[in-house]
Design a protein around this motif. Structure first.
Motif, PDB file in Angstrom:
ATOM      1  N   GLY A 243      25.922   3.257 -37.363  1.00 15.35           N
ATOM      2  CA  GLY A 243      25.214   2.894 -38.586  1.00 15.35           C
ATOM      3  C   GLY A 243      25.693   3.795 -39.701  1.00 15.35           C
ATOM      4  O   GLY A 243      26.883   3.853 -39.996  1.00 15.35           O
ATOM      5  N   VAL A 244      24.806   4.554 -40.307  1.00 15.76           N
ATOM      6  CA  VAL A 244      25.201   5.535 -41.319  1.00 15.76           C
ATOM      7  C   VAL A 244      24.919   6.940 -40.797  1.00 15.76           C
ATOM      8  O   VAL A 244      24.475   7.815 -41.533  1.00 15.76           O
ATOM      9  N   MET A 245      25.214   7.122 -39.515  1.00 10.93           N
ATOM     10  CA  MET A 245      25.032   8.442 -38.907  1.00 10.93           C
ATOM     11  C   MET A 245      26.323   8.858 -38.205  1.00 10.93           C
ATOM     12  O   MET A 245      27.077   8.015 -37.705  1.00 10.93           O
ATOM     13  N   ASN A 246      26.547  10.157 -38.142  1.00 10.89           N
ATOM     14  CA  ASN A 246      27.598  10.701 -37.288  1.00 10.89           C
ATOM     15  C   ASN A 246      27.086  10.663 -35.844  1.00 10.89           C
ATOM     16  O   ASN A 246      25.893  10.546 -35.608  1.00 10.89           O
ATOM     17  N   VAL A 247      28.004  10.718 -34.884  1.00 14.95           N
ATOM     18  CA  VAL A 247      27.567  10.588 -33.484  1.00 14.95           C
ATOM     19  C   VAL A 247      27.976  11.784 -32.629  1.00 14.95           C
ATOM     20  O   VAL A 247      29.004  12.431 -32.878  1.00 14.95           O
ATOM     21  N   PHE A 248      27.147  12.024 -31.632  1.00 13.54           N
ATOM     22  CA  PHE A 248      27.412  13.045 -30.618  1.00 13.54           C
ATOM     23  C   PHE A 248      27.188  12.414 -29.249  1.00 13.54           C
ATOM     24  O   PHE A 248      26.166  11.765 -29.038  1.00 13.54           O
ATOM     25  N   ALA A 249      28.146  12.610 -28.333  1.00 16.28           N
ATOM     26  CA  ALA A 249      27.985  12.144 -26.952  1.00 16.28           C
ATOM     27  C   ALA A 249      27.858  13.382 -26.069  1.00 16.28           C
ATOM     28  O   ALA A 249      28.720  14.259 -26.086  1.00 16.28           O
ATOM     29  N   VAL A 250      26.758  13.425 -25.337  1.00 10.51           N
ATOM     30  CA  VAL A 250      26.499  14.581 -24.472  1.00 10.51           C
ATOM     31  C   VAL A 250      26.959  14.243 -23.059  1.00 10.51           C
ATOM     32  O   VAL A 250      26.327  13.436 -22.370  1.00 10.51           O
ATOM     33  N   PHE A 251      28.089  14.801 -22.680  1.00 11.35           N
ATOM     34  CA  PHE A 251      28.579  14.625 -21.313  1.00 11.35           C
ATOM     35  C   PHE A 251      28.097  15.815 -20.484  1.00 11.35           C
ATOM     36  O   PHE A 251      27.641  16.824 -21.028  1.00 11.35           O
ATOM     37  N   GLY A 262      39.474  11.570 -41.545  1.00  8.51           N
ATOM     38  CA  GLY A 262      39.608  10.763 -42.755  1.00  8.51           C
ATOM     39  C   GLY A 262      38.813   9.473 -42.710  1.00  8.51           C
ATOM     40  O   GLY A 262      38.587   8.842 -43.738  1.00  8.51           O
ATOM     41  N   THR A 263      38.372   9.062 -41.523  1.00  7.04           N
ATOM     42  CA  THR A 263      37.567   7.840 -41.433  1.00  7.04           C
ATOM     43  C   THR A 263      36.128   8.161 -41.053  1.00  7.04           C
ATOM     44  O   THR A 263      35.315   7.266 -40.872  1.00  7.04           O
ATOM     45  N   ILE A 264      35.843   9.440 -40.934  1.00 12.25           N
ATOM     46  CA  ILE A 264      34.485   9.879 -40.576  1.00 12.25           C
ATOM     47  C   ILE A 264      33.883  10.565 -41.805  1.00 12.25           C
ATOM     48  O   ILE A 264      34.536  11.366 -42.464  1.00 12.25           O
ATOM     49  N   LEU A 265      32.619  10.243 -42.084  1.00 12.00           N
ATOM     50  CA  LEU A 265      31.932  10.920 -43.185  1.00 12.00           C
ATOM     51  C   LEU A 265      31.586  12.343 -42.726  1.00 12.00           C
ATOM     52  O   LEU A 265      30.944  12.502 -41.687  1.00 12.00           O
ATOM     53  N   PRO A 266      32.001  13.348 -43.476  1.00 15.33           N
ATOM     54  CA  PRO A 266      31.678  14.730 -43.073  1.00 15.33           C
ATOM     55  C   PRO A 266      30.210  15.046 -43.339  1.00 15.33           C
ATOM     56  O   PRO A 266      29.860  15.603 -44.375  1.00 15.33           O
ATOM     57  N   GLY A 267      29.378  14.666 -42.406  1.00 15.96           N
ATOM     58  CA  GLY A 267      27.936  14.833 -42.560  1.00 15.96           C
ATOM     59  C   GLY A 267      27.546  16.306 -42.575  1.00 15.96           C
ATOM     60  O   GLY A 267      28.069  17.110 -41.804  1.00 15.96           O
ATOM     61  N   ILE A 268      26.609  16.630 -43.447  1.00 14.39           N
ATOM     62  CA  ILE A 268      26.101  18.000 -43.502  1.00 14.39           C
ATOM     63  C   ILE A 268      25.207  18.230 -42.283  1.00 14.39           C
ATOM     64  O   ILE A 268      25.186  19.315 -41.712  1.00 14.39           O
ATOM     65  N   THR A 269      24.521  17.186 -41.858  1.00 15.16           N
ATOM     66  CA  THR A 269      23.741  17.294 -40.626  1.00 15.16           C
ATOM     67  C   THR A 269      24.677  17.477 -39.431  1.00 15.16           C
ATOM     68  O   THR A 269      24.425  18.295 -38.551  1.00 15.16           O
ATOM     69  N   ARG A 270      25.771  16.727 -39.403  1.00 16.02           N
ATOM     70  CA  ARG A 270      26.764  16.873 -38.336  1.00 16.02           C
ATOM     71  C   ARG A 270      27.244  18.313 -38.235  1.00 16.02           C
ATOM     72  O   ARG A 270      27.229  18.913 -37.163  1.00 16.02           O
ATOM     73  N   ASP A 271      27.632  18.861 -39.379  1.00 14.94           N
ATOM     74  CA  ASP A 271      28.134  20.230 -39.402  1.00 14.94           C
ATOM     75  C   ASP A 271      27.059  21.217 -38.931  1.00 14.94           C
ATOM     76  O   ASP A 271      27.336  22.137 -38.152  1.00 14.94           O
ATOM     77  N   SER A 272      25.824  21.007 -39.381  1.00 15.48           N
ATOM     78  CA  SER A 272      24.730  21.904 -38.996  1.00 15.48           C
ATOM     79  C   SER A 272      24.456  21.787 -37.497  1.00 15.48           C
ATOM     80  O   SER A 272      24.230  22.793 -36.822  1.00 15.48           O
TER      81      SER A 272
END
Ligand code: PLP
Length: 364
Positions: A243-251, A262-272
């Motif tokens: 959607g309009v969120m960055n993603v994390f997969a927990v393996f 370049g195709t990923i939005l550098p989310g401030i939440t992602r970075d945090s």
């Protein structure tokens, strides 16, 4: 835990701008503990103009319609960029901002990508702080939502000629909400549409990115999902965003999030969240992973969680992923899971509840 020391001292001096106040505030008409997201707007807005090569210092006026001709290139050619950020009410009643300079700088990068003149960071912060001073009563109580902040810049050139524009408006307005829909989501992988492509605008926040995603979003909803899981545009293999969120997969052995290629939005939440997960002892890698790897890991029992991150939703768990003719169900998220714990950490910091060792939280 909450005390003065949780908020780092920061330069909050402002250069006063003219203020035209509402004659009567609407805040008393609202129940700030019940509002849904994004429908009610606070009393005032900040507005600055760019003309003949320079920005005005701006002013504050009652929130309301702008008289604009339909020919403006902001409408014709989507010369428009925006930001999303939040002010929280800390336990002591003050308003706090979370990494606002990062939003101001990303706003500049978005504008530059559309050949628009960037809003100086000082103008952005000055307008924001004074607007929040006017409308501070609109922030919900501590622990119950936030005042969502929407900066937007668009071309007001009344010309349908296709060329970089010369006149712009920069506005900031705010919207209180009590609760963002943060229940676990079912997502559908789109192999038909792409959100971003190399050389495109996927790594900034132009309005058009959202317009281009609406149809895929609607189709996902028609299939009973709440959101689209986007793959890369070239191979339609690698997971990019949700959607309009960055993603994390927990393996089982590590946590992956797609790199900023370049195709990923550098989310401030992602970075945090990357920083917070590492501080919690997790191994986090920014590296590409294919949707097939996600399904294979699930089949082996190695996919523990999958979640999205963004300012509005903070950390949102993915409950199921649908791809072509298969749907995998993920274990229900426990508050003591990875996503639940990092969400609490993030919210605790951003709302001024917990001491901030990172220098992320600033008084509004
Ligand atoms: C804004 C946005 C995000 C989240 O960014 P934050 O800075 O964390 O709010 C993620 N993906 C897309 C496509 C976005 O536009």
């Amino acid at each position: 835990m909450a005390n003065e020391a949780t908020v780092h001292p920061r330069e909050t001096e402002t250069t006063p701008v003219p203020v035209e106040r509402v004659s009567r505030s609407r805040v008393a008409d609202q129940d700030l503990t019940q509002l849904g997201f994004g429908r009610v707007f606070a009393d005032h807005m900040f507005l600055a103009e760019y003309e003949q090569g320079r920005w005005s210092s701006g002013r504050i006026l009652p929130y309301g319609p702008l008289p604009l001709p339909p020919s403006i290139t902001g409408l014709q050619y989507a010369l428009a960029v925006f930001e999303g950020m939040k002010a929280h009410r800390a336990p002591d009643g003050r308003l706090v901002l979370f990494r606002p300079g990062d939003n101001a700088r990303r706003f500049q990068r978005s504008a530059a990508r559309l050949a628009m003149p960037p809003v100086p960071e000082a103008l952005f912060m000055n307008g924001l702080r004074q607007l929040l001073r006017e409308d501070r009563e609109w922030a919900p109580p501590h622990g119950g939502g936030a005042l969502y902040i929407r900066p937007v810049q668009f071309s007001s050139d009344p010309s349908i000629g296709v060329r970089p524009a010369e006149r712009f408006l920069f506005s900031i307005f705010t919207s209180p909400y009590a609760k963002y829909y943060a229940a676990p989501v079912d997502v559908m992988v789109s192999d038909r549409y792409a959100r971003a492509f190399p050389g495109g605008t996927g790594d900034v926040k132009p309005a058009g990115n959202y317009a281009g995603a609406m149809l895929a979003d609607r189709e996902a909803k028609e299939q009973g999902c709440q959101s689209v899981l986007w793959l890369d545009a070239e191979e339609r293999r690698y997971v990019e965003e949700c959607g309009v969120m960055n993603v994390f997969a927990v393996f089982r052995d590590r946590i992956l999030t797609p790199p900023l290629t370049g195709t990923i939005l550098p989310g401030i939440t992602r970075d945090s969240v990357i920083t917070l997960l590492r501080s919690m002892g997790h191994v986090v890698e920014e590296s590409r992973f294919a949707i097939d790897d996600v399904f294979a890991a699930h089949d082996r029992g190695d996919l523990l969680e999958f979640f999205g991150t963004g300012t509005a939703a903070t950390v949102t768990s993915v409950r199921s992923i649908r791809y072509r003719d298969r749907t995998i169900q993920l274990a229900p998220v426990a508050p003591d899971g990875v996503g639940g714990r990092v969400r609490d950490r993030l919210v605790g910091l951003a709302s001024g509840r917990d001491p901030d060792p990172y220098g992320w939280v600033e008084p509004a």
